[in-house]
Write a protein that holds these residues in place. Structure first.
Motif, mmCIF file in Angstrom:
data_model
loop_
_atom_site.group_PDB
_atom_site.id
_atom_site.type_symbol
_atom_site.label_atom_id
_atom_site.label_comp_id
_atom_site.label_asym_id
_atom_site.label_seq_id
_atom_site.Cartn_x
_atom_site.Cartn_y
_atom_site.Cartn_z
ATOM 1 N N LYS A 1 0.835 -1.203 0.000
ATOM 2 C CA LYS A 1 0.000 0.000 0.000
ATOM 3 C C LYS A 1 0.872 1.256 0.000
ATOM 4 C CE LYS A 1 -3.593 -0.114 2.600
ATOM 5 N NZ LYS A 1 -4.466 -0.132 3.812
ATOM 6 N N ILE A 2 1.951 1.206 0.790
ATOM 7 C CA ILE A 2 2.871 2.349 0.837
ATOM 8 C C ILE A 2 3.581 2.519 -0.504
ATOM 9 C CG2 ILE A 2 4.973 3.246 1.914
ATOM 10 C CD1 ILE A 2 4.042 1.897 4.524
ATOM 11 N N ILE A 3 3.949 1.407 -1.133
ATOM 12 C CA ILE A 3 4.594 1.475 -2.449
ATOM 13 C C ILE A 3 3.642 2.089 -3.471
ATOM 14 C CG2 ILE A 3 5.677 0.148 -4.296
ATOM 15 C CD1 ILE A 3 7.209 0.333 -1.594
ATOM 16 N N ASP A 4 2.370 1.690 -3.404
ATOM 17 C CA ASP A 4 1.373 2.258 -4.312
ATOM 18 C C ASP A 4 1.261 3.767 -4.108
ATOM 19 O OD1 ASP A 4 0.881 -0.258 -5.273
ATOM 20 O OD2 ASP A 4 -0.905 -0.601 -4.034
ATOM 21 N N LEU A 5 1.290 4.192 -2.843
ATOM 22 C CA LEU A 5 1.234 5.631 -2.551
ATOM 23 C C LEU A 5 2.470 6.343 -3.094
ATOM 24 C CD1 LEU A 5 -0.057 5.558 1.147
ATOM 25 C CD2 LEU A 5 -1.330 6.339 -0.859
ATOM 26 N N SER A 6 3.621 5.686 -3.002
ATOM 27 C CA SER A 6 4.842 6.308 -3.511
ATOM 28 C C SER A 6 4.789 6.448 -5.028
ATOM 29 C CB SER A 6 6.072 5.495 -3.090
ATOM 30 O OG SER A 6 6.128 4.261 -3.784
ATOM 31 N N ASN A 7 4.193 5.480 -5.706
ATOM 32 C CA ASN A 7 4.039 5.578 -7.159
ATOM 33 C C ASN A 7 3.112 6.720 -7.544
ATOM 34 O OD1 ASN A 7 5.705 3.444 -8.156
ATOM 35 N ND2 ASN A 7 4.192 1.951 -7.431
ATOM 36 N N VAL A 8 2.027 6.879 -6.779
ATOM 37 C CA VAL A 8 1.098 7.983 -7.025
ATOM 38 C C VAL A 8 1.808 9.314 -6.829
ATOM 39 C CG1 VAL A 8 -0.988 9.142 -6.199
ATOM 40 C CG2 VAL A 8 -0.954 6.647 -6.438
ATOM 41 N N ALA B 1 -5.630 9.400 0.769
ATOM 42 C CA ALA B 1 -5.729 9.241 2.223
ATOM 43 C C ALA B 1 -7.145 8.925 2.664
ATOM 44 C CB ALA B 1 -5.228 10.500 2.921
ATOM 45 N N GLY B 2 -8.127 9.409 1.909
ATOM 46 C CA GLY B 2 -9.526 9.178 2.277
ATOM 47 C C GLY B 2 -9.940 7.735 2.167
ATOM 48 N N ASP B 3 -9.195 6.940 1.386
ATOM 49 C CA ASP B 3 -9.541 5.530 1.194
ATOM 50 C C ASP B 3 -8.771 4.600 2.131
ATOM 51 O OD1 ASP B 3 -11.224 6.285 -0.897
ATOM 52 O OD2 ASP B 3 -9.577 6.203 -2.358
ATOM 53 N N ILE B 4 -7.969 5.190 3.034
ATOM 54 C CA ILE B 4 -7.136 4.383 3.939
ATOM 55 C C ILE B 4 -7.834 4.253 5.290
ATOM 56 C CG2 ILE B 4 -4.943 4.324 5.186
ATOM 57 C CD1 ILE B 4 -3.668 5.665 2.783
ATOM 58 N N GLY B 5 -7.973 3.031 5.758
ATOM 59 C CA GLY B 5 -8.669 2.793 7.016
ATOM 60 C C GLY B 5 -7.785 2.894 8.249
ATOM 61 N N ASP B 6 -6.479 3.044 8.052
ATOM 62 C CA ASP B 6 -5.539 3.137 9.173
ATOM 63 C C ASP B 6 -5.384 4.596 9.578
ATOM 64 O OD1 ASP B 6 -3.388 3.203 10.897
ATOM 65 O OD2 ASP B 6 -2.210 1.736 9.777
ATOM 66 N N LYS C 1 -3.081 9.959 9.100
ATOM 67 C CA LYS C 1 -2.573 11.176 9.735
ATOM 68 C C LYS C 1 -1.216 11.560 9.154
ATOM 69 C CE LYS C 1 -1.252 13.025 14.271
ATOM 70 N NZ LYS C 1 -1.242 12.761 15.741
ATOM 71 N N GLY C 2 -0.348 10.574 8.968
ATOM 72 C CA GLY C 2 0.968 10.851 8.412
ATOM 73 C C GLY C 2 0.891 11.381 6.990
ATOM 74 N N ILE C 3 -0.005 10.818 6.185
ATOM 75 C CA ILE C 3 -0.164 11.283 4.800
ATOM 76 C C ILE C 3 -0.595 12.741 4.772
ATOM 77 C CG2 ILE C 3 -1.569 11.022 2.721
ATOM 78 C CD1 ILE C 3 -1.627 8.020 3.275
ATOM 79 N N LEU C 4 -1.542 13.099 5.624
ATOM 80 C CA LEU C 4 -2.033 14.481 5.654
ATOM 81 C C LEU C 4 -0.940 15.452 6.100
ATOM 82 C CD1 LEU C 4 -5.623 13.927 7.102
ATOM 83 C CD2 LEU C 4 -4.939 14.338 4.719
#
Length: 269
Positions: free
Chosen positions: A86-93, A106-111, A116-119
């Motif tokens: 999931k983190i790798i996918d975020l890094s690609n985005v 971030a809105g689609d992440i349940g953690d 919080k870290g993404i924001l």
């Protein structure tokens, strides 16, 4: 539900009962159970242990500690490779569309922790400040976990102690009745029952609960550390492949998949 916790506790109880009722000569004798049931002994051992723990806590923390036993029955196995992906996918985005594009993801992440870290990253917060904020929350979460773990460790220590207190009380009562030989055997049995109760409280309940909570805490802390490193790597603009290898270093070689399994695999297994 965590079947390991349920089966472990239930089968431990079954084995103890089996040891009580099984007689080599007579076979299964359920009447033996009565010899192991003594209300005053249970009151001294369990009551004394729990009341001592209550005395060393506030009422709220005492109740919270008792309730934490429910955590060991919840199946919270974390799929760490999936979290890394999931983190790798975020890094690609972020690499293709920029850090601001992560706000929508971030809105689609349940953690909540990762969200919080993404924001924070999207808001352009300084990397050192991001790390400080995330690690402060990590320490806070771990502190709350350790409080609950400490509750069961302390209760486990109190069980045998109060079992011994009950035994001493029983021995004193037995010595008072030395002039009646027929009373010595039953009095000694009652005295030893408190030690049995204390050992059961410590080793059947408290030790497994504490161990399971420690494992759950360690797993959660590892996941949060992976998320912190992943987010900071994304913020630094590192290559997704580099991020993947960095995060996989948190895992045992046999759990990583792909490369990196050859070195030290047997030692870590």
């Amino acid at each position: 539900m965590d079947l390991g916790s349920i089966l472990g506790l239930v089968l431990c109880f079954v084995l103890v009962v089996f040891g009580i009722v099984f007689d080599k000569e007579a076979g299964i004798v359920f009447g033996n159970v009565k010899s192991f049931l003594d209300f005053p002994s249970a009151l001294i051992t369990f009551g004394g242990a729990f009341m001592c723990i209550m005395a060393s806590n506030t009422i709220n923390s005492f109740v919270a500690g008792l309730k934490s036993i429910g955590l060991i029955f919840k199946a919270t196995e974390m799929n760490v490779p999936e979290i890394i992906q999931k983190i790798i996918d975020l890094s690609n985005v972020a690499r293709k569309e920029g850090l601001l594009s992560l706000e929508e993801a971030a809105g689609d992440i349940g953690d909540p922790f990762l969200q919080k870290g993404i924001l924070l990253v999207v808001d352009g917060t300084d990397p050192e400040l991001v790390r400080a904020i995330m690690e402060t929350e990590l320490v806070s979460v771990e502190g709350r976990h350790k409080t609950k773990i400490g509750f069961w460790d302390d209760l486990g220590a109190m069980g045998p102690a109060w079992g011994m207190i009950g035994t001493l009380i029983g021995l004193i009562n037995m010595l008072k009745a030395l002039d009646d030989p027929s009373a010595i055997g039953p009095a000694m049995a009652v005295a030893l029952i408190t030690t049995l109760y204390g050992s059961l409280l410590a080793n059947w309940i408290c030790a497994p609960v504490s161990s399971k909570l420690k494992k759950k805490n360690a797993d959660e802390m590892m996941v949060k550390e992976i998320e912190i490193e992943g987010l900071l790597s994304i913020q630094a603009g590192e290559n997704p492949r580099v991020i993947e290898e960095k995060l996989k270093s948190f895992l045992a070689p046999q759990d990583r998949g792909g490369s990196g399994e050859e070195d030290g695999g047997e030692a870590d297994g």
